[in-house]
Scaffold this motif. Sequence first.
Motif, short mmCIF file in Angstrom:
data_model
loop_
_atom_site.label_atom_id
_atom_site.label_comp_id
_atom_site.label_asym_id
_atom_site.label_seq_id
_atom_site.Cartn_x
_atom_site.Cartn_y
_atom_site.Cartn_z
N PRO A 56 3.76 -4.50 -3.05
CA PRO A 56 3.50 -4.53 -4.50
C PRO A 56 2.05 -4.91 -4.82
N ARG A 57 1.49 -4.29 -5.84
CA ARG A 57 0.09 -4.53 -6.21
C ARG A 57 -0.18 -5.98 -6.59
N ARG A 58 0.84 -6.69 -7.03
CA ARG A 58 0.64 -8.11 -7.35
C ARG A 58 0.46 -8.94 -6.09
#
Length: 172
Positions: free
Chosen positions: A53-55
């Motif tokens: 995930p980009r987070r």
Amino acid sequence: MGIRYYAYAFDGNLTGQALADPLSFLSDDPLADAWGFDRGVTIATPTFKQTVPRRDMLYLDKAWRQLECLTAPAEPGLIARRAHRMFEGSVDMNGMGWEPWVRTLTPPDVLAVAGDLEHISDKDVELRLRELRFFGQDFDDEFGIVVNYLRQARTFTANLAAEGRGMVYMIG
């Protein structure tokens, strides 16, 4: 394949562990995470869709070098921007390749970096890149790439700062 930049987030309560053992927060195959193929394969067709995930992960490909120079002191004797801590580093070359550069940024470090990144304008990028040509490609292409990755770095660190998280990054 070249030297690339990968950053992985960690929760603030794990800061001590991240400082003591930053490698434990890095993937064993960060390129697979960034390019979207199965880990450990020798032949693969990438999807170019990040699997983490980009987070939780930031991939800056090879543009970290321009971002490092953008945030470094413009002249000897000047102080680097706070954001420089996020991009600074170089691999140790040896006969068989290189040893990566790894650094941990604590949640307060990330907060300072995120605040500084907000103050770097597209005009700042343009002026600095005109001084520093890396790939010999068309200026507009290089500018677009660097600004895109700067925006990704800005979003990544702003989100980490808002959540009280830190990060470990690797150049290698």
